[in-house]
Motif scaffolding. Structure first.
Motif, mmCIF file in Angstrom:
data_model
loop_
_atom_site.group_PDB
_atom_site.id
_atom_site.type_symbol
_atom_site.label_atom_id
_atom_site.label_comp_id
_atom_site.label_asym_id
_atom_site.label_seq_id
_atom_site.Cartn_x
_atom_site.Cartn_y
_atom_site.Cartn_z
ATOM 1 N N LEU A 119 8.934 -14.183 19.066
ATOM 2 C CA LEU A 119 8.835 -13.223 18.922
ATOM 3 C C LEU A 119 7.218 -12.546 19.809
ATOM 4 O O LEU A 119 7.953 -11.001 19.732
ATOM 5 C CB LEU A 119 8.625 -12.736 17.537
ATOM 6 N N SER A 120 6.391 -13.138 19.271
ATOM 7 C CA SER A 120 4.841 -12.631 20.049
ATOM 8 C C SER A 120 5.343 -11.937 22.157
ATOM 9 O O SER A 120 4.646 -11.759 22.050
ATOM 10 C CB SER A 120 4.379 -13.989 19.637
ATOM 11 N N ALA A 121 6.459 -13.433 21.962
ATOM 12 C CA ALA A 121 6.213 -12.903 23.561
ATOM 13 C C ALA A 121 7.401 -11.666 23.832
ATOM 14 O O ALA A 121 7.032 -10.814 24.766
ATOM 15 C CB ALA A 121 6.856 -13.973 24.230
ATOM 16 N N GLY A 122 8.088 -11.259 23.316
ATOM 17 C CA GLY A 122 8.894 -9.862 23.213
ATOM 18 C C GLY A 122 7.520 -8.909 22.875
ATOM 19 O O GLY A 122 7.949 -7.661 23.570
ATOM 20 N N MET A 123 7.440 -8.841 21.697
ATOM 21 C CA MET A 123 6.282 -8.254 21.409
ATOM 22 C C MET A 123 5.217 -7.686 22.780
ATOM 23 O O MET A 123 4.755 -6.406 22.751
ATOM 24 C CB MET A 123 5.273 -8.019 20.337
ATOM 25 N N THR A 124 5.293 -8.575 23.453
ATOM 26 C CA THR A 124 3.663 -8.849 24.708
ATOM 27 C C THR A 124 3.927 -7.931 25.162
ATOM 28 O O THR A 124 4.276 -6.945 26.364
ATOM 29 C CB THR A 124 3.550 -10.040 25.041
ATOM 30 N N ILE A 125 6.128 -8.230 25.756
ATOM 31 C CA ILE A 125 6.483 -7.830 26.353
ATOM 32 C C ILE A 125 6.460 -6.497 26.418
ATOM 33 O O ILE A 125 6.343 -5.461 27.482
ATOM 34 C CB ILE A 125 7.147 -8.311 26.655
ATOM 35 N N GLU A 126 7.068 -5.491 25.001
ATOM 36 C CA GLU A 126 7.380 -4.527 25.062
ATOM 37 C C GLU A 126 6.126 -3.296 25.302
ATOM 38 O O GLU A 126 6.536 -2.707 25.310
ATOM 39 C CB GLU A 126 8.016 -4.432 23.399
ATOM 40 N N ILE A 127 5.209 -4.546 24.564
ATOM 41 C CA ILE A 127 3.420 -2.953 25.107
ATOM 42 C C ILE A 127 3.138 -3.284 26.470
ATOM 43 O O ILE A 127 2.964 -2.213 26.693
ATOM 44 C CB ILE A 127 3.093 -4.533 24.175
ATOM 45 N N CYS A 128 3.554 -4.442 27.198
ATOM 46 C CA CYS A 128 3.747 -4.015 28.570
ATOM 47 C C CYS A 128 4.287 -2.976 29.387
ATOM 48 O O CYS A 128 3.957 -2.383 30.298
ATOM 49 C CB CYS A 128 3.006 -5.470 29.181
#
Length: 457
Positions: free
Chosen positions: A254-263
């Motif tokens: 989930l954290s990786a997905g949120m980081t990708i979304e921010i990027c």
């Protein structure tokens, strides 16, 4: 008369005397013969009465004693006649005494006349001189195996002069009565013992059956206990793995997905030059979302084994709310109305819609709690998922319209997938403002729910 004739008559009289017990000359021979004949007839009658009395044994001791008393009284034409068992012998025999006086049978000692009471005391004592004459009273002993066990006493009628034959008749009656009473006691004791033996045998057999049943039940229980312990060990291990996946792997994805979304959002703002990279990041975000869905499915499978019943839709929603989400999101499930069974694909669709809505709440909002409501309203089913986060319903509606009109390389397909599942069941999806502050997704579908593919027919 010649001497030969005299000798012949003498021999004839001797023969008659030997046969009848009468010894007499010519003048007294006939009266003596008549009396002997009468005694013989009375003896035969007495024997007949004895046989009729003793066959009453099968009716029980009381009937036997009564028959003996009446037979003895008839034989003596007695004014009264008493039958009594001595103290200390035949303890189980009843009655212990019986008096026939003036046609009445008495077994109550208080009602016995004084003259009969004295005879009763004599018959009860041991030893006693059984046949010793007492005034006008006749008395004989009742013996069993050579031991006195009681006797018969009575007062003969005025027309009776008791002879040895009469005493012999009374002795036969008394002794046969003693044997019959003893045999009756043994018979009843044997029957009681047999009955008790049969009861004990049946009780033992029943106890054996109960013991076998309990042993089988205990063995079955032991096997179930061992199986339960084994299943519990497996369940504990599954739950441990599910917790590890939920608390570590899922959170990291989930954290990786949120980081990708921010990027991706930052690159989209940087200009068209980075559009290709933003698109690839969108694909990566979708991959993380699919990975989270698979993790959630694995966690759910680990928490719910094949041996557990699937449960109703409300039960499934409650299970879903406890195993699929981050620990900082509290989910409440409420059900109203009378639940009705749904087709398998319909329940699966409702579960997927609910899971997707809660996933979006955990991923894209700062919600701390969510409310899942399932309402059965007669002709329709209403599912709503609300949160207290900072999401904007208007923005989600615009995203849904944009996603439906164009293909954004898989981005924001979650809402579109939820609406598609609802429409396949003949229902609809709406996005509203939640009463608790965030977003509320509302799915309505008709009841009964049509199977997938039938809604458009």
């Amino acid at each position: 008369m010649t001497s030969a004739q005299s000798a012949g008559n003498g021999r004839g009289a001797a023969y008659i005397g030997a046969l009848t017990g009468v010894r007499s000359g010519k003048r007294s021979f006939y009266p003596e013969y008549v009396r002997s004949s009468q005694r013989l007839e009375r003896a035969i009658g007495a024997l007949d009465r004895i046989s009729r009395a003793l066959v009453r044994t099968a009716e029980g001791p009381s009937a036997l004693v009564e028959a003996v008393v009446r037979a003895a009284a008839d034989h003596l034409h007695a004014d009264w006649l008493l039958f009594a068992i001595a103290d200390g012998v035949l303890p189980a025999a009843r009655p212990r005494f019986l008096l026939l006086a003036r046609g009445r049978l008495l077994d109550n000692e208080d009602a016995i006349p004084a003259h009969a009471r004295a005879a009763l005391e004599v018959l009860r004592s041991r030893p006693w001189e059984a046949e010793r004459p007492v005034a006008d009273e006749v008395r004989v002993a009742m013996t069993l195996d050579g031991e006195p066990v009681g006797g018969i006493a009575g007062r003969p009628g005025p027309d009776i002069e008791p002879a040895e034959t009469d005493l012999a008749v009374l002795r036969v009656l008394a002794n046969q009565a003693a044997v019959a009473l003893h045999n009756s006691f043994l018979l009843h004791a044997t029957m009681r013992l047999r009955g008790r033996t049969e009861r004990l045998s049946e009780e033992a057999a029943q106890q054996a059956r109960d013991l076998a049943a309990r042993s089988a039940e205990l063995q079955s229980t032991q096997q179930r206990l061992i199986g339960a312990m084994q299943r519990q060990a497996l369940d504990d291990e599954r739950h441990r793995i599910a917790r590890e996946l939920h608390d570590s792997v899922t959170q990291e994805v989930l954290s990786a997905g949120m980081t990708i979304e921010i990027c991706r959002a930052e690159l989209a703002e940087a200009g068209p030059a980075f559009a290709g990279i933003a698109g690839r990041l969108c694909d990566a975000k979708d991959l993380t979302r699919h990975a989270v869905e698979r993790l959630r499915a694995a966690i759910y499978a680990l928490h719910n084994t094949a041996e557990e019943s699937p449960g109703s839709l409300p039960t499934l929603l409650k299970r879903l709310s406890t195993v699929h989400l981050p620990t900082d999101l509290t989910v409440t499930v409420r059900v109203s109305g009378d639940p009705v069974p749904l087709p398998g694909e319909a329940e699966h669709a409702v579960i997927r819609i609910t899971g997707e809505a809660l996933f979006n709440t955990a991923m894209h909002t700062n919600a701390s709690r969510a409310l899942v409501r399932l309402r059965y309203r007669g002709d329709r089913l209403v599912l709503s998922v609300s949160d207290d986060g900072d999401g904007d319903p208007a923005q989600l509606r615009r995203s849904l319209r944009l996603t439906s009109a164009t293909d954004l390389a898989g981005c924001h397909r979650g809402l579109a997938n939820m609406r598609a599942r609802a429409e396949q069941l003949g229902g609809s999806l709406a996005i509203r403002k939640s009463r608790i502050g965030g977003i509320m997704l509302v799915v309505e579908m008709p009841l009964p729910v049509a199977a997938e593919g039938e809604s458009g027919r």
